[in-house]
Design an enzyme around this catalytic site. Structure first.
Site, PDB file in Angstrom:
ATOM      1  CE  LYS A   1      -2.157   2.975   1.897  1.00 57.29           C
ATOM      2  NZ  LYS A   1      -1.947   4.386   1.489  1.00 57.29           N
TER       3      LYS A   1
ATOM      4  N   GLY B   1       6.488   5.169   8.481  1.00 59.59           N
ATOM      5  CA  GLY B   1       5.572   6.313   8.493  1.00 59.59           C
ATOM      6  C   GLY B   1       5.541   6.954   9.864  1.00 59.59           C
TER       7      GLY B   1
ATOM      8  CB  THR C   1       0.187   5.577  10.846  1.00 61.06           C
ATOM      9  OG1 THR C   1      -0.393   6.802  10.399  1.00 61.06           O
ATOM     10  CG2 THR C   1      -0.351   4.452   9.998  1.00 61.06           C
TER      11      THR C   1
ATOM     12  CD  GLU D   1      12.314   4.249   9.565  1.00 66.14           C
ATOM     13  OE1 GLU D   1      11.883   5.180  10.320  1.00 66.14           O
ATOM     14  OE2 GLU D   1      12.807   4.449   8.441  1.00 66.14           O
TER      15      GLU D   1
ATOM     16  CB  CYS E   1      12.721   8.670   8.533  1.00 62.63           C
ATOM     17  SG  CYS E   1      13.720   7.521   7.604  1.00 62.63           S
TER      18      CYS E   1
ATOM     19  CD  GLU F   1       9.666  12.496  11.863  1.00 63.27           C
ATOM     20  OE1 GLU F   1       8.581  11.909  11.941  1.00 63.27           O
ATOM     21  OE2 GLU F   1      10.695  11.976  11.387  1.00 63.27           O
TER      22      GLU F   1
HETATM   23  P1  ADP Z   1       3.309  10.489   6.967  1.00 61.89           P
HETATM   24  O1  ADP Z   1       3.195  11.469   8.079  1.00 61.89           O
HETATM   25  O2  ADP Z   1       4.675  10.130   6.557  1.00 61.89           O
HETATM   26  O3  ADP Z   1       2.354  10.744   5.831  1.00 61.89           O
HETATM   27  P2  ADP Z   1       1.535   8.347   7.690  1.00 61.89           P
HETATM   28  O4  ADP Z   1       1.750   7.397   8.810  1.00 61.89           O
HETATM   29  O5  ADP Z   1       0.325   9.199   7.717  1.00 61.89           O
HETATM   30  O6  ADP Z   1       2.866   9.142   7.653  1.00 61.89           O
HETATM   31  O7  ADP Z   1       1.541   7.588   6.293  1.00 61.89           O
HETATM   32  C1  ADP Z   1       2.403   6.535   5.982  1.00 61.89           C
HETATM   33  C2  ADP Z   1       1.609   5.445   5.295  1.00 61.89           C
HETATM   34  O8  ADP Z   1       0.635   4.955   6.207  1.00 61.89           O
HETATM   35  C3  ADP Z   1       0.839   5.906   4.060  1.00 61.89           C
HETATM   36  O9  ADP Z   1       0.863   4.889   3.084  1.00 61.89           O
HETATM   37  C4  ADP Z   1      -0.563   6.085   4.599  1.00 61.89           C
HETATM   38  O10 ADP Z   1      -1.564   5.922   3.597  1.00 61.89           O
HETATM   39  C5  ADP Z   1      -0.635   4.952   5.596  1.00 61.89           C
HETATM   40  N1  ADP Z   1      -1.664   5.142   6.640  1.00 61.89           N
HETATM   41  C6  ADP Z   1      -2.118   6.307   7.161  1.00 61.89           C
HETATM   42  N2  ADP Z   1      -3.084   6.071   8.074  1.00 61.89           N
HETATM   43  C7  ADP Z   1      -3.244   4.730   8.137  1.00 61.89           C
HETATM   44  C8  ADP Z   1      -4.110   3.845   8.891  1.00 61.89           C
HETATM   45  N3  ADP Z   1      -4.998   4.309   9.759  1.00 61.89           N
HETATM   46  N4  ADP Z   1      -3.975   2.537   8.682  1.00 61.89           N
HETATM   47  C9  ADP Z   1      -3.074   2.029   7.817  1.00 61.89           C
HETATM   48  N5  ADP Z   1      -2.269   2.797   7.071  1.00 61.89           N
HETATM   49  C10 ADP Z   1      -2.346   4.129   7.219  1.00 61.89           C
END
Ligand code: ADP
Length: 455
Positions: free
Chosen positions: A149, A202, A206, A225, A260, A359
């Site tokens: 994803k 991410g 999350t 990570e 990161c 961050e």
């Molecule tokens: P960033 O701040 O780097 O955007 P996120 O954690 O929001 O970090 O996003 C990193 C990845 O996690 C993306 O692919 C995003 O679509 C996915 N993501 C965000 N929210 C969720 C969730 N509730 N469940 C699973 N994946 C998620």
């Protein structure tokens, strides 16, 4: 770069994700890849690397238009790095052995290493290909099927990579990409009862959710990570302070700080504070920020308007809490018309300031002065994160004491950034668990199975 749409993407729902997971499971169970000879998997992974290299330009331009990273850097850090990662794990495929246990005479104890099954991979927008390859290559090398994803704002280069994988001979169903929102497609993947291992890069928010999803579903193993607030510690005895200033500037400002491991907290020994901040600001101020597809740009765009506004919010809060702006601080709008931000240096940042602890994921450097080794270590560790760090000193003993004292997954000495596939990358504390890169990354994708045989 400026919010203008240039393509549309499928927004996968939970049923789409379930279909992708089912396809991955079927492919895994029938052995079309999981039981292929290691030499065959190796051949396909090398072929994927070949295709990435042949089409690096196309892949890079696609990625840059998607996420705004400056082209020259993306060419190396995205396509170049992904090809190298596929090659690294291609070479590892046929060098992974099981074990014969030192048992009593009348028994044979064997330890097999088997692929875990279906791996879910959720990746961010800052380096989709590089980070995607860090997950995909070892997962595929060890015979697993994958459902990937990508981030909403950086899916295109990974979709293209999936095409290359099929062209290279990866059998149908082994790699499946679902695009869409994290809160829908990502959540469905993390809640799936048929995903065995989830790997993620991410945000911490999350990451916490993913652990909950695992607990609510099938207790899948989750490797996270989660970024950092990495200290870059400069001592007055550093061998070349001018070089330290130039490298430290890139350590935070490359890719507009959307890295990161960015060295986002500069801790400077008080006796050199003013001179060092001036030198670093001179280097940072000279960076050309602009259109990521302009080969003269050294720093590209901020990924989204939300991200840009968040960065500016950090600057406003920091100054309200007593920090001073030594460089930048604002959006660059007139000359660009898009989402660009000046490299920003904030001095006098106290440890209780939000910009010291959280961050930013943008081009914002928080500077704090220190006196002596003990205070340097205390300040370096005064964060919930523990991903990366830097230390600049000409004193070998001090360098090793700092490496021991700072809690982080990687400590750079007299440089910042630039590690390769031979070493692991992973965090401690709230920067996560598990490692990408190196042979250590492989363990996440293999289960141990014991055969206990009475002779
Ligand atoms: P960033 O701040 O780097 O955007 P996120 O954690 O929001 O970090 O996003 C990193 C990845 O996690 C993306 O692919 C995003 O679509 C996915 N993501 C965000 N929210 C969720 C969730 N509730 N469940 C699973 N994946 C998620």
């Amino acid at each position: 770069m400026d919010g203008a749409a240039f393509t549309t993407l499928e927004r996968a729902n939970a049923q789409d994700v379930d279909r992708a997971v089912a396809a991955a499971r079927r492919a895994f169970d029938d052995g079309r890849w999981s039981r292929a000879a290691p030499a065959e998997r190796k051949r396909v992974l090398h072929r994927i690397a070949d295709i990435i290299e042949e089409r690096a330009l196309e892949l890079t331009v696609l990625g840059v238009r998607d996420n705004g990273t400056e082209f020259n850097m993306a060419l190396k850090a995205e396509a170049g790095s992904a090809a190298g990662t596929f090659r690294y794990y291609a070479e590892a495929v046929d060098k992974i052995y099981g074990e014969v246990a030192p048992t009593a005479e009348d028994v044979l104890g064997l330890v097999h290493r088997e692929p875990v099954g279906v791996v879910g991979a959720i990746v961010p927008w800052n380096f989709p290909l590089m980070i995607g390859a860090w997950k995909l290559a070892p997962a595929l090398a060890t015979g697993n099927s994958v459902v990937l994803k990508p981030a909403e704002t950086a899916s295109l280069s990974l979709l293209k990579l999936a095409e290359y994988c099929m062209e290279a001979g990866l059998p149908d169903g082994v790699l499946n990409v679902v695009t869409g929102q994290g809160s829908v497609a990502g959540e469905a993947l993390a809640l799936s009862m048929d995903v065995d291992v989830l790997v993620f890069t991410g945000s911490g928010a999350t990451g916490r959710r993913l652990l909950e999803y695992s607990a609510r579903s099938n207790l899948k193993r989750v490797y996270l990570e989660l970024g950092g607030k990495s200290p870059n510690v400069v001592f007055a005895d550093a061998p070349d302070l001018e070089k330290a200033a130039a490298v430290s500037a890139m350590g935070i400002f490359r890719n507009s700080g959307q890295v990161c491991v960015a060295g986002s907290r500069l801790l400077v020994e008080r006796s050199i504070h003013d001179d060092f901040v001036a030198a670093l600001s001179r280097h940072a101020g000279a960076l050309r920020v602009g259109d990521p597809l302009d080969l003269g740009s050294q720093v590209g765009a901020i990924n989204s308007l939300d991200q840009l506004e968040g960065n500016l919010g950090f600057v406003a809060d920091a100054t309200a809490q007593g920090a001073e702006i030594a460089l930048g601080g604002g959006r660059i709008l007139e000359s660009t018309g898009g989402y660009y931000m000046e490299p920003t240096v904030l001095t006098g940042v106290a440890p209780d300031n939000r910009v010291f602890r959280e961050e930013v994921f943008g081009p914002v450097l928080a500077v704090t002065a220190f006196d002596g080794d003990e205070e340097a270590i205390a300040l370096a560790n005064a964060t919930d994160y523990g991903l990366a760090a830097g230390v600049w000193t000409g004193n070998l003993g001090r360098a090793h004491r700092m490496v021991r004292g700072i809690r982080a997954g990687i400590v750079h000495v007299n440089t910042y950034g630039g590690s390769d596939n031979t070493v692991p990358l992973g965090g401690v504390k709230q920067s996560g668990n598990g490692h990408d890169k190196s042979l250590h990354a492989i363990d996440k994708y293999l289960d141990l199975k014991t055969a206990w045989i009475q002779l």
